[in-house]
Design an enzyme around this catalytic site. Structure first.
Site, PDB file in Angstrom:
ATOM      1  N   THR A 104       0.806  -1.222   0.000  1.00 10.62           N
ATOM      2  CA  THR A 104       0.000   0.000   0.000  1.00 10.62           C
ATOM      3  C   THR A 104       0.838   1.270   0.000  1.00 10.62           C
ATOM      4  O   THR A 104       0.615   2.173  -0.810  1.00 10.62           O
ATOM      5  CB  THR A 104      -0.950  -0.004   1.216  1.00 10.62           C
ATOM      6  OG1 THR A 104      -1.812  -1.127   1.121  1.00 10.62           O
ATOM      7  CG2 THR A 104      -1.787   1.265   1.250  1.00 10.62           C
ATOM      8  N   HIS A 115      -0.650  -9.864  -0.572  1.00  8.72           N
ATOM      9  CA  HIS A 115       0.037  -9.289  -1.738  1.00  8.72           C
ATOM     10  C   HIS A 115       1.460  -8.926  -1.347  1.00  8.72           C
ATOM     11  O   HIS A 115       1.865  -9.099  -0.201  1.00  8.72           O
ATOM     12  CB  HIS A 115      -0.717  -8.044  -2.225  1.00  8.72           C
ATOM     13  CG  HIS A 115      -1.018  -7.071  -1.120  1.00  8.72           C
ATOM     14  ND1 HIS A 115      -0.125  -6.125  -0.689  1.00  8.72           N
ATOM     15  CD2 HIS A 115      -2.117  -6.945  -0.322  1.00  8.72           C
ATOM     16  CE1 HIS A 115      -0.662  -5.441   0.306  1.00  8.72           C
ATOM     17  NE2 HIS A 115      -1.863  -5.913   0.564  1.00  8.72           N
TER      18      HIS A 115
END
Length: 558
Positions: free
Chosen positions: A92, A499
């Protein structure tokens, strides 16, 4: 007589030519040259990042979307169908920074959400800054700034280009989702404090007190109305694009026996506590949009000829993905509800800014892997790294090989950090130690590749996984040995998606653009995350962010 006739004819021709030439010159003088337009001037640019959005969420749920959300931006704008992150780790903080700086962690310095700071000898968070105070809360949740981001953003360049007259407001549930897109010069960045408050907060980096409109928003019941059961938007039987609702690959809310709809635990229904749970529902995106639209109105964005910028990050897609996974009905419902929120956003932009007066881009900060335990059930190679077991085995190797483990300063985020001073004092060659450790780790279960800092420093990789690692590796901040997991493998619990890898499922994300200055169409040509900022900068005719390594996407611009 013939001579006189000839002279008369010649005189007549001369008079006609002179008269015609004068008329042509008069007409030419009457036609004013059109001014050359060297830049577009939308009243507002809206940057949208959908946290953890894989590209195939666009196509997979396409038949369920309405005409005013995702379909509008695709049909009325430009779709980059082969859009990728060109670095790893795909997380992120780095994702938001890379979209807005037009470069990669190698240059902008945001190498992870959290990383080991070799100079401070401790882990640091990408947006934390104890030199500033929280605004709007008594907790430390507002002690944030973009000081660890080393380059400018497109939002910074807009502020510089307009002599600080163009306004920049950034909004997200996550602090890093607002702080990094806002850049170093944002007028304001706001993020959501869950817990028992459920209020929007900021940092003294931007302001000393919340504006009255934010105070009023927090005092209203705009958030409390979302403390309600999470039911599916449509008949759940229509959600054929997702797996069974009840399965062992999804997480549970507190007090749930099964991960099934409706989700209506007591914390969802209680209006006086635990607003954190709303982040894990599509209602978190609706809360974000409610606040962003209030900012649009109260800050008068897009009301004059000077371009403003509204940066919005929808974070709940990431929370839901982590909890329930790529193949869940929860993720499908979240995207169908986000589609309605996008339609609501575009309708408000039409009304308040004007059709054709704003420009929008939509992308993601990373993708996500299918739940590895689900992949294994489908006979697809996948699995989980036993990080604790790996670390114990690795320490034994280091102790046996070098006689001490003091040379290992830290292990995190698929990197090994070595103590260069101790290695030097032991008269060992750093390059050889890096290579030995890389070869040792390569033999561990779930590890696909390893690379050393020496390799990344001394070589220039132009393709493949080492190219992505090199773009994500910062000389002053990153580690000595980098580990790449096998495809389909993760260091995570057995439910939900995650991820961070350089694999396609983490790098392939959407890039959609529409509005003023944007062509209609699509391309299968490869585009990359760092291309977004220079594309918007070229559209606006302003300088690129100062660390830009991407290129403007020519097909997109009119």
């Amino acid at each position: 007589m013939k001579k006189i006739d000839l002279l008369l004819v010649l005189s007549f021709i001369l008079v006609v030519n002179l008269s015609f030439g004068q008329r042509k010159r008069r007409k030419a003088a009457e036609v004013k040259p059109q001014p050359v337009q060297i830049a577009e001037t939308p009243k507002l640019v809206v940057g949208i990042i959908v946290d953890q959005m894989r590209y195939d969420y666009l196509s997979r749920f396409w038949n369920h979307y309405g005409e005013g959300g995702f379909k509008r931006i695709v049909n009325d704008g430009f779709n980059c169908k082969n859009h990728h992150f060109n670095y790893a780790p795909t997380k992120t903080g780095p994702g938001h920074a890379s979209v807005y700086t037009g470069t990669t962690p190698a240059t902008h310095g945001i190498i992870a959400n959290d990383w080991y700071d070799k100079r401070l000898d401790k882990e640091v968070y990408c947006a934390s800054d104890d030199s500033y105070a929280s605004v709007g809360t008594t907790s430390d949740a507002g002690k944030m700034s973009p000081h660890r981001m080393l380059t400018t953003t497109m939002t910074d360049q807009l502020r510089l280009h307009t002599q600080q007259r163009g306004k920049v407001i950034a909004v997200a549930l996550k602090d890093r989702g607002a702080v990094l897109p806002g850049g170093h010069t944002a007028n304001a960045a706001y993020w959501f404090e869950g817990g028992n408050t459920g209020e929007w907060i900021s940092s003294s980096y931007y302001m000393q007190n919340l504006p009255q409109w934010v105070v009023d928003f927090n005092a209203s019941d705009r958030v409390e109305v979302y403390k309600k059961p999470w039911t599916t938007l449509k008949d759940i039987a229509l959600y054929r694009e997702s797996g069974p609702d009840n399965n062992s690959y999804e997480g549970l809310f507190e007090e749930e026996a099964t991960p099934t709809f409706p989700h209506d635990t007591p914390n969802m229904l209680a209006k006086d506590r635990d607003f954190e749970i709303l982040k894990y529902t599509p209602y978190g995106n609706s809360i974000t949009l409610d606040f962003a639209l209030e900012a649009l109105q109260q800050e008068n964005l897009g009301k004059d000829a000077i371009t403003d910028f509204l940066a919005i990050s929808f974070s709940s897609t990431d929370y839901v993905g982590h909890k329930f996974g790529v193949n869940s009905k929860e993720i499908q419902d979240t995207y169908l509800r986000l589609d309605l929120d996008l339609e609501r956003l575009f309708n408000q932009l039409d009304q308040k800014v004007g059709v054709g007066e704003y420009t929008v881009f939509l992308t993601a900060d990373h993708g996500a892997v299918h739940v590895p335990s689900y992949l294994r059930s489908q006979k697809i190679p996948a699995g989980y790294l036993d990080l604790e077991g790996m670390q114990n085995k690795f320490k034994e190797y280091v102790k046996y090989t070098y006689g001490t483990t003091d040379m290992i300063k830290h292990m995190s985020d698929s990197q090994v950090f070595l103590d260069h001073k101790i290695i030097s004092n032991l008269d060992m060659d750093l390059k050889s130690v890096q290579e030995d450790i890389a070869l040792e780790l390569l033999d561990y279960e779930g590890v696909n590749e390893t690379y050393t800092a020496y390799q990344l420093w001394q070589n220039e990789y132009n393709h493949g996984i080492p190219h992505l690692l090199q773009n994500g590796w910062n000389q002053k901040r990153s580690g000595d040995v980098l580990i790449v997991k096998r495809p389909g493998f993760a260091h995570y619990h057995s439910t939900g998606s995650t991820h961070g890898s350089p694999m396609m499922y983490d790098t392939h994300t959407p890039l959609l653009l529409f509005g003023k200055g944007i062509k209609k169409g699509s391309t299968f040509n490869r585009t990359e995350i760092p291309d977004i900022a220079p594309t918007i900068a070229a559209l606006l005719g302003m300088a690129f962010p100062n660390g830009t390594t991407g290129e403007p996407i020519a097909e997109v611009l009119e």
